[in-house]
Write a protein that holds these residues in place. Structure first.
Motif, PDB file in Angstrom:
ATOM      1  N   GLY A 254       0.802  -1.220   0.000  1.00 30.58           N
ATOM      2  CA  GLY A 254       0.000   0.000   0.000  1.00 30.58           C
ATOM      3  C   GLY A 254       0.830   1.263   0.000  1.00 30.58           C
ATOM      4  N   LYS A 255       2.093   1.164   0.414  1.00 28.00           N
ATOM      5  CA  LYS A 255       2.962   2.333   0.449  1.00 28.00           C
ATOM      6  C   LYS A 255       3.466   2.724  -0.928  1.00 28.00           C
ATOM      7  CE  LYS A 255       4.602   1.271   5.121  1.00 28.00           C
ATOM      8  NZ  LYS A 255       5.773   0.871   5.939  1.00 28.00           N
ATOM      9  N   SER A 256       3.202   1.899  -1.933  1.00 27.31           N
ATOM     10  CA  SER A 256       3.734   2.182  -3.270  1.00 27.31           C
ATOM     11  C   SER A 256       3.152   3.442  -3.883  1.00 27.31           C
ATOM     12  CB  SER A 256       3.471   0.985  -4.204  1.00 27.31           C
ATOM     13  OG  SER A 256       2.074   0.779  -4.388  1.00 27.31           O
ATOM     14  N   LEU A 257       2.023   3.917  -3.371  1.00 24.57           N
ATOM     15  CA  LEU A 257       1.439   5.163  -3.889  1.00 24.57           C
ATOM     16  C   LEU A 257       1.582   6.305  -2.883  1.00 24.57           C
ATOM     17  CD1 LEU A 257       0.066   5.553  -6.674  1.00 24.57           C
ATOM     18  CD2 LEU A 257      -2.111   5.658  -5.488  1.00 24.57           C
ATOM     19  N   SER A 258       2.433   6.103  -1.885  1.00 28.67           N
ATOM     20  CA  SER A 258       2.612   7.144  -0.879  1.00 28.67           C
ATOM     21  C   SER A 258       3.238   8.400  -1.470  1.00 28.67           C
ATOM     22  CB  SER A 258       3.478   6.625   0.275  1.00 28.67           C
ATOM     23  OG  SER A 258       4.760   6.226  -0.191  1.00 28.67           O
ATOM     24  N   TYR A 259       3.932   8.231  -2.607  1.00 32.11           N
ATOM     25  CA  TYR A 259       4.535   9.406  -3.247  1.00 32.11           C
ATOM     26  C   TYR A 259       3.471  10.408  -3.678  1.00 32.11           C
ATOM     27  CZ  TYR A 259       3.060   7.605  -7.795  1.00 32.11           C
ATOM     28  OH  TYR A 259       2.310   7.165  -8.860  1.00 32.11           O
ATOM     29  N   MET A 260       2.228   9.941  -3.884  1.00 34.45           N
ATOM     30  CA  MET A 260       1.165  10.867  -4.272  1.00 34.45           C
ATOM     31  C   MET A 260       0.872  11.854  -3.157  1.00 34.45           C
ATOM     32  SD  MET A 260       0.511  10.229  -7.357  1.00 34.45           S
ATOM     33  CE  MET A 260      -0.833  11.390  -7.477  1.00 34.45           C
ATOM     34  N   ALA A 261       0.959  11.405  -1.910  1.00 33.64           N
ATOM     35  CA  ALA A 261       0.750  12.313  -0.785  1.00 33.64           C
ATOM     36  C   ALA A 261       1.857  13.354  -0.730  1.00 33.64           C
ATOM     37  CB  ALA A 261       0.690  11.522   0.523  1.00 33.64           C
ATOM     38  N   ILE A 262       3.107  12.894  -0.955  1.00 34.67           N
ATOM     39  CA  ILE A 262       4.241  13.824  -0.965  1.00 34.67           C
ATOM     40  C   ILE A 262       4.085  14.819  -2.109  1.00 34.67           C
ATOM     41  CG2 ILE A 262       6.745  13.999  -1.219  1.00 34.67           C
ATOM     42  CD1 ILE A 262       6.911  11.162  -0.033  1.00 34.67           C
ATOM     43  N   PHE A 263       3.713  14.305  -3.281  1.00 33.39           N
ATOM     44  CA  PHE A 263       3.504  15.165  -4.442  1.00 33.39           C
ATOM     45  C   PHE A 263       2.411  16.190  -4.155  1.00 33.39           C
ATOM     46  CE2 PHE A 263       1.681  15.941  -8.740  1.00 33.39           C
ATOM     47  CZ  PHE A 263       2.824  16.453  -9.344  1.00 33.39           C
ATOM     48  N   GLY A 264       1.358  15.741  -3.474  1.00 31.98           N
ATOM     49  CA  GLY A 264       0.267  16.652  -3.131  1.00 31.98           C
ATOM     50  C   GLY A 264       0.720  17.770  -2.222  1.00 31.98           C
ATOM     51  N   TRP A 265       1.553  17.426  -1.232  1.00 33.23           N
ATOM     52  CA  TRP A 265       2.076  18.458  -0.330  1.00 33.23           C
ATOM     53  C   TRP A 265       2.966  19.452  -1.079  1.00 33.23           C
ATOM     54  CZ3 TRP A 265       0.255  19.865   4.097  1.00 33.23           C
ATOM     55  CH2 TRP A 265      -0.364  18.939   4.946  1.00 33.23           C
ATOM     56  N   VAL A 266       3.795  18.927  -2.002  1.00 39.16           N
ATOM     57  CA  VAL A 266       4.689  19.811  -2.763  1.00 39.16           C
ATOM     58  C   VAL A 266       3.883  20.768  -3.639  1.00 39.16           C
ATOM     59  CG1 VAL A 266       6.450  19.890  -4.578  1.00 39.16           C
ATOM     60  CG2 VAL A 266       6.633  18.203  -2.740  1.00 39.16           C
ATOM     61  N   ILE A 267       2.934  20.212  -4.412  1.00 30.90           N
ATOM     62  CA  ILE A 267       2.111  21.044  -5.297  1.00 30.90           C
ATOM     63  C   ILE A 267       1.303  22.059  -4.487  1.00 30.90           C
ATOM     64  CG2 ILE A 267       0.156  21.023  -6.888  1.00 30.90           C
ATOM     65  CD1 ILE A 267       2.734  20.118  -8.160  1.00 30.90           C
ATOM     66  N   SER A 268       0.714  21.601  -3.400  1.00 28.11           N
ATOM     67  CA  SER A 268      -0.106  22.500  -2.573  1.00 28.11           C
ATOM     68  C   SER A 268       0.735  23.592  -1.928  1.00 28.11           C
ATOM     69  CB  SER A 268      -0.833  21.699  -1.489  1.00 28.11           C
ATOM     70  OG  SER A 268      -1.704  20.753  -2.066  1.00 28.11           O
ATOM     71  N   SER A 269       1.959  23.249  -1.539  1.00 26.26           N
ATOM     72  CA  SER A 269       2.840  24.248  -0.936  1.00 26.26           C
ATOM     73  C   SER A 269       3.214  25.324  -1.943  1.00 26.26           C
ATOM     74  CB  SER A 269       4.107  23.572  -0.385  1.00 26.26           C
ATOM     75  OG  SER A 269       3.785  22.668   0.645  1.00 26.26           O
ATOM     76  N   ILE A 270       3.477  24.905  -3.180  1.00 24.13           N
ATOM     77  CA  ILE A 270       3.792  25.877  -4.231  1.00 24.13           C
ATOM     78  C   ILE A 270       2.587  26.772  -4.498  1.00 24.13           C
ATOM     79  CG2 ILE A 270       4.355  26.144  -6.681  1.00 24.13           C
ATOM     80  CD1 ILE A 270       5.979  23.535  -6.434  1.00 24.13           C
ATOM     81  N   MET A 271       1.419  26.151  -4.569  1.00 25.38           N
ATOM     82  CA  MET A 271       0.199  26.932  -4.772  1.00 25.38           C
ATOM     83  C   MET A 271      -0.084  27.836  -3.583  1.00 25.38           C
ATOM     84  SD  MET A 271      -2.333  24.128  -6.551  1.00 25.38           S
ATOM     85  CE  MET A 271      -3.625  25.363  -6.745  1.00 25.38           C
ATOM     86  N   ALA A 272       0.275  27.349  -2.393  1.00 27.39           N
ATOM     87  CA  ALA A 272       0.043  28.145  -1.187  1.00 27.39           C
ATOM     88  C   ALA A 272       0.860  29.431  -1.204  1.00 27.39           C
ATOM     89  CB  ALA A 272       0.385  27.329   0.052  1.00 27.39           C
TER      90      ALA A 272
END
Length: 395
Positions: A254-272
């Motif tokens: 299940g951790k194989s898609l954990s990068y999506m959470a990291i990607f979400g934080w990165v994208i959201s931080s840039i947008m923030a």
């Protein structure tokens, strides 16, 4: 202290009531915060949903055997003689039919995704009735079980929802082989619903696998039996396998898609950062617009602290409204949304986006950070501008 609190409360009320004067700029700040929160929650819900789909498939009471060093069962193998040795392992539960062991095959076949009409990998699993019984929550929602020794298969409900041509009664061609769908099953929404199941011996014959398998499942006498099983595996030189609780295996997968959470934080931080720039502009404009009011309040005895708190409260209010709008949008558009993506075995896993209270808290926290930073500096300015300068700027 009570005077300070009453002054702050009065300024907060005045600032909130004056928001309609800056309606469009306030809405812009709300919208920016809402977009950041919605995007963040979408990525987090995707990662959480995939993780939940994988983890819910595993059982603490089932031992999962794959070849040592294999990251997934697709890379593993087990001969019939090795399966026989595993069946003799201590700690494995037995019934009137013998050891409760299920050797299984895992073959990749093609399916057509409904959303894109593109080919994607699907897992065709070979097993028998004992293996089916090991899946918790298994139910046939339509049709019947496949008959052993035939070219019949049953299809997971997730496959039916996301891929073309797997409805009950359909005939499906994989290479030179034609299969008939005789049943549709559910396992409570977990990863097994992304699979096709057929008789293991038929798949061995059609795919030239001889008597080999890829993974083995075994019901343990208790979860504590895992230690004794692994000791047996180490002591038997003919076995090159390791055992783990099925729940542990799927938790790792299940951790194989954990990068999506990291990607979400990165994208959201840039947008923030962009949202923060707009929010700062909004709050500085708010302070400038209320300069006369701030000066008047200071002149009649209100403290600079009350001006600071009032501006901070305005910024945090807009941020909270934005977070609620973004959370609502994410809930409407993403919660429960079904999709599929590539899993750890290079096959499609059907899962649903899952928004939990924990994720909503993270989204709201992100908006509050934007609100705090965007409010702090304008609030500091409001608190420190001399009264005479404030009156001059208000003219």
């Amino acid at each position: 202290m009570s005077t300070l609190l009453s002054q702050s409360a009065a300024v907060i009320k005045m600032n909130i009531q004056s928001l309609p004067r800056r309606l469009w700029m306030s809405l812009a700040m709300v919208f920016a915060s809402a977009v950041v929160v919605a995007i963040l929650l979408a990525f987090l819900a995707m990662s959480k949903g995939f993780e939940a789909t994988m983890e819910s498939a595993g059982s603490d009471n089932v031992a999962f055997f794959i070849r040592t060093g294999s990251a997934a069962e697709l890379n593993s193998s087990a001969g019939r003689d090795q399966v026989n040795l595993i069946e003799n392992s201590p700690g494995i539960k037995r019934d009137e039919q013998g050891p409760m062991v299920s050797p299984e095959l895992y073959v990749i076949v093609d399916g057509i995704k409904k959303s894109t009409q593109q080919e994607a990998n699907l897992p065709l699993r070979g097993l028998d009735q004992r293996g089916v019984n090991m899946r918790k929550g298994f139910t046939l929602v339509a049709g019947r079980m496949f008959n052993p020794g035939t070219d019949e298969l049953i299809v997971g409900a997730g496959v039916v929802s996301q891929f073309d041509g797997f409805e009950l009664g359909q005939e499906i061609r994989f290479g030179k082989n034609t299969w008939k769908v005789v049943g549709v099953f559910s396992t409570g929404g977990n990863v097994f619903e992304s699979e096709l199941w057929a008789d293991a011996k038929v798949i061995q014959n059609l795919y030239n696998r001889g008597s080999s398998y890829q993974s083995v499942r075994a019901v343990m006498e208790s979860p504590d039996s895992l230690g004794a099983i692994n000791e047996y595996l180490k002591s038997e030189p003919r076995l090159t396998h390791e055992a783990q609780a099925e729940s542990s295996y799927f938790a790792e997968q299940g951790k194989s898609l954990s990068y999506m959470a990291i990607f979400g934080w990165v994208i959201s931080s840039i947008m923030a950062l962009g949202a923060l720039a707009g929010a700062l502009n909004t709050m500085y404009t708010s302070v400038s617009d209320r300069a006369m009011e701030i000066a008047t309040l200071r002149a009649i005895g209100f403290s600079s602290f009350s001006a600071f708190i009032g501006t901070m409260a305005e910024a945090m209010t807009l941020a909270v409204v934005g977070s609620l709008v973004g959370s609502l949008a994410a809930f409407i558009f993403f919660d429960g949304l079904s999709t599929s993506t590539l899993g750890g075995s290079f096959t499609q896993v059907v899962f649903s986006f899952s928004l939990t209270p924990e994720l909503f808290t993270k989204g709201i926290s992100m908006a509050l950070v934007i609100g705090f930073i965007s409010g702090f500096f304008p609030a500091w300015r409001a608190a420190r501008v001399p009264v005479i300068v404030a009156f001059q700027s208000g003219r």
